[in-house]
Enzyme design. Structure first.
Site, PDB file in Angstrom:
ATOM      1  N   ARG A  54       0.818  -1.217   0.000  1.00 59.46           N
ATOM      2  CA  ARG A  54       0.000   0.000   0.000  1.00 59.46           C
ATOM      3  C   ARG A  54       0.850   1.265   0.000  1.00 59.46           C
ATOM      4  NH1 ARG A  54      -2.263  -3.774  -1.004  1.00 59.46           N
ATOM      5  NH2 ARG A  54      -4.277  -4.557  -0.290  1.00 59.46           N
ATOM      6  N   GLU A  89      -5.873   4.092   5.581  1.00 57.38           N
ATOM      7  CA  GLU A  89      -5.409   3.939   4.213  1.00 57.38           C
ATOM      8  C   GLU A  89      -5.770   5.134   3.344  1.00 57.38           C
ATOM      9  OE1 GLU A  89      -6.072   0.712   0.633  1.00 57.38           O
ATOM     10  OE2 GLU A  89      -5.873  -0.016   2.684  1.00 57.38           O
ATOM     11  N   SER A 127     -11.304  -0.557   2.332  1.00 62.05           N
ATOM     12  CA  SER A 127     -10.609  -0.908   3.577  1.00 62.05           C
ATOM     13  C   SER A 127     -10.038   0.367   4.196  1.00 62.05           C
ATOM     14  CB  SER A 127      -9.492  -1.909   3.293  1.00 62.05           C
ATOM     15  OG  SER A 127     -10.027  -3.113   2.786  1.00 62.05           O
TER      16      SER A 127
END
Length: 347
Positions: A164, A339, A242
């Site tokens: 990520r 995130e 998410s």
């Protein structure tokens, strides 16, 4: 002065970030320009060096109220295929890119089906799901460097892609204009490394490959069951996907958790944990928390998605995120990290 009426491919629009994001929260920029050519994007960003770049809006959490910023909305969406090489302009809807490649008989990104947002966002945070990442197939990225003013193709290796992460994330140093992927010409999928997906497909061993179309349908079915395929009519999908990344910790930290805690090997001998499992099983925040009357709550299908039930503000989402983060930390000493990109907000 930048004049959108004199710039081909640019339109100034009246819009809020609640209109532009899948969380449907956020206030009004002082100006917003939708650009449908790469040159238009470059000209708009040159005129507004601190502009916030907006693609599909699926990874943004923006503050409420009037905002002292300019939004440049990426609207060019051409996708071209030459053999097994695929180019997608940054504004192309990501799932459309996946569908186009699968229909063309190519494999490699079917595990990334159903992910909301645009193609330009995929290298910025090295988008991944079900055991695959964009880093697996990304060859080059066409960037507009805000500091030098140059437009050039750069190799994927120069982006420091990791879980990520890329060196584009949070820096704003460059704007993605186009991406180039190298896919599998045999039409078979990325190796099936994710247990839930492999089990659903009846794979006999880890790393098995299946027809990309078959895997895409299985991924979409799994994502829908978790509320992770955006549907404007379903508030359970009004989220940023998410919300927290899966924490990566030392073995010593992981060993403090219950024996049934999901654990996955990570780089440098570390361990990747499941943020959703920590939220649910350890901190006790169940699906739908804190209840039906809340305007912001966990998805009823997946504890890793923070959702707007129709009337939430950005502040409501932040309050819920803080509650979840602090609850997990108090039980485990492990801090969850968001995130999405936060604009005008902090926890």
């Amino acid at each position: 002065m930048f004049d959108s009426t004199q710039t081909a491919g640019t339109e100034q629009i009246d819009v809020t970030f609640a209109d532009l994001t899948t969380l449907h929260v956020g206030g009004s920029p002082r100006a917003a320009f939708r650009c449908t050519t790469q040159n238009a994007v470059v000209e708009a960003v040159q005129a507004h060096p601190d502009a916030l770049i907006v693609g599909g809006g699926s990874n943004l959490l923006v503050a409420d109220g009037p905002l002292d910023l300019t939004a440049v909305i990426i609207g060019m969406d051409r996708v071209t295929i030459d053999g097994s090489t695929v180019r997608a302009e940054a504004g192309a809807r990501w799932d459309d890119v996946v569908a186009t490649t699968v229909a063309a008989g190519l494999g490699g990104i079917e595990c990334l089906s159903g992910i909301p947002g645009s193609a330009g966002a995929t290298p910025v945070q090295n988008v991944g799901a079900y055991g695959a990442e964009i880093a697996d197939v990304l060859r080059r990225v066409k960037l507009f460097d805000r500091r030098s003013g140059e437009v050039s193709w750069v190799d994927a290796e120069s982006l420091d892609l990791a879980y990520r992460y890329s060196n584009l994330k949070f820096t704003g140093r460059a704007v993605v204009l186009e991406i180039e992927l190298e896919l599998f010409a045999d039409g078979l999928s990325h190796p099936l490394r994710f247990g839930q997906l492999a089990k659903k497909l009846g794979a006999s061993h880890g790393g098995e490959r299946r027809p990309a179309a078959e895997v895409r349908e299985a991924v979409l079915e799994l994502r829908r069951s978790k509320g992770m395929v955006y549907d404007p009519a379903d508030h359970d999908t009004w989220s940023a996907g998410s919300f927290f990344t899966n924490p990566i910790v030392t073995s010593a930290v992981a060993d403090r958790l219950p024996d049934d805690a999901p654990r996955y090997p990570a780089d440098d001998g570390q361990v990747k944990l499941s943020a959703a499992w920590l939220i649910d099983k350890v901190a006790g925040f169940n699906k739908g928390f804190p209840g039906e009357d809340a305007v912001a709550r966990l998805s009823t299908k997946h504890t890793l998605a923070l959702t707007n039930r129709g009337n939430a503000t950005a502040a409501d989402i932040v309050d819920l995120a803080r509650t979840i983060r602090d609850g997990v930390f108090s039980k485990t000493g492990i801090e969850l990290h968001p995130e999405p990109v936060w604009v005008g907000l902090s926890m």
